[in-house]
Design a protein around this motif. Sequence first.
Motif, PDB file in Angstrom:
ATOM      1  N   ALA A   1      38.923  40.836  40.889  1.00 41.47           N
ATOM      2  CA  ALA A   1      40.164  40.121  40.616  1.00 41.47           C
ATOM      3  C   ALA A   1      40.391  39.009  41.634  1.00 41.47           C
ATOM      4  N   ALA A   2      40.129  39.284  42.899  1.00 42.09           N
ATOM      5  CA  ALA A   2      40.326  38.270  43.931  1.00 42.09           C
ATOM      6  C   ALA A   2      39.397  37.082  43.719  1.00 42.09           C
ATOM      7  N   LEU A   3      38.144  37.351  43.366  1.00 42.97           N
ATOM      8  CA  LEU A   3      37.197  36.266  43.121  1.00 42.97           C
ATOM      9  C   LEU A   3      37.605  35.455  41.893  1.00 42.97           C
ATOM     10  N   ALA A   4      38.068  36.135  40.848  1.00 49.41           N
ATOM     11  CA  ALA A   4      38.496  35.428  39.637  1.00 49.41           C
ATOM     12  C   ALA A   4      39.640  34.475  39.927  1.00 49.41           C
ATOM     13  N   GLU A   5      40.577  34.912  40.739  1.00 50.89           N
ATOM     14  CA  GLU A   5      41.744  34.083  41.047  1.00 50.89           C
ATOM     15  C   GLU A   5      41.397  32.910  41.957  1.00 50.89           C
ATOM     16  N   ALA A   6      40.253  32.994  42.647  1.00 51.07           N
ATOM     17  CA  ALA A   6      39.839  31.909  43.540  1.00 51.07           C
ATOM     18  C   ALA A   6      39.067  30.807  42.815  1.00 51.07           C
ATOM     19  N   ILE A   7      38.720  31.032  41.561  1.00 54.41           N
ATOM     20  CA  ILE A   7      37.956  30.028  40.810  1.00 54.41           C
ATOM     21  C   ILE A   7      38.867  28.843  40.473  1.00 54.41           C
ATOM     22  N   PRO A   8      38.447  27.628  40.760  1.00 55.66           N
ATOM     23  CA  PRO A   8      39.291  26.457  40.475  1.00 55.66           C
ATOM     24  C   PRO A   8      39.599  26.321  38.981  1.00 55.66           C
TER      25      PRO A   8
END
Length: 335
Positions: A102-109
């Motif tokens: 979830a954290a990585l998904a939210e960091a995607i531009p």
Amino acid sequence: MVVPTLTIVGAGVCGRALAALVHPDRFDVTLIEQRPDRVELGTAFGIWPRALRVLQTIGVADRIRADSVGAARGELYDGTGRRLAAGAGPGILLTPRSTLLAALAEAIPSSVRRVRARVEDPDTLDGDLVIAADGARSVIRRRIWGQEPRSAGVWALRGVLADPALAEGVAREYWSPSGVVGITPHAGPSTNWYATLAESAPDAAAALVVARRTYATHPEQVRRVLDAASAGQTAWHEILEARSTTQLVSGRYVLVGDAAHAMSPHLGRGACESLMDAAVLARALNAAGPDGARAYQRSRLVPPQLIRMAGSGVRRLAVSGPTTYGVLRALTRAR
């Protein structure tokens, strides 16, 4: 100026991290996800310090730390409960899979296009570079490299239990010719557990039946954990290992993560190596454009393969029997 296009196939740890790290001004990025609505069990990834630095670069390390736990102590036992080795925890974070993804998904531009699709033929994909982040059963590796993964002949269960007391605050593994059982603290607080089996089963419920039978004579902690486990909170899969390769780049195709080096989980390094792949590839691409893929290959061809081989060696060592365990105990002077 024409901006090169980058197509990332697979939105697991490596695919999401790469999409978050590639500079949006340098590439037109598409991330292809087969099942974006998939619900992940919150079982633990081990995040080692180098991988945490990658997460720091992405900007999510504080969130990961806040929803992770460490183990102050690690202990290794045989199947009778005799301690083989013990010591301070290895300095890793135990992070729920769901939290990391979830954290990585939210960091995607927001500039990254998210496409839901199942890729069957890599030749149909657009992109100056196509990144194979599609896992151990990578379609791209099979079609372009002509390689399938190798079965380790071992199946793994993993799950989370709401009761933190089952872990007793210590990371423990139990080795025996029957397989490996691990029990660790987990965020929540709760208990994370995993076990290996030498036989398949049709689903998680049947696998739990086999596990309870397989480890019926193991110490009480193991039996309590397996008795408390439920099929709905248990994942079940075959352990696959990537075959050796002499190249991570073939034309416009690039292997990363499990597609490049799927490994036995016995060293807890799979997610970490995927994060390292993403960081090295993104840095090379940001610096040199598509030609950076070759620099990535030079940097990442060998190290993950060595870790993959080491993980396979630990897997075999864990089930090798009392003589090996006795030598291990003598070497570590466990008490």
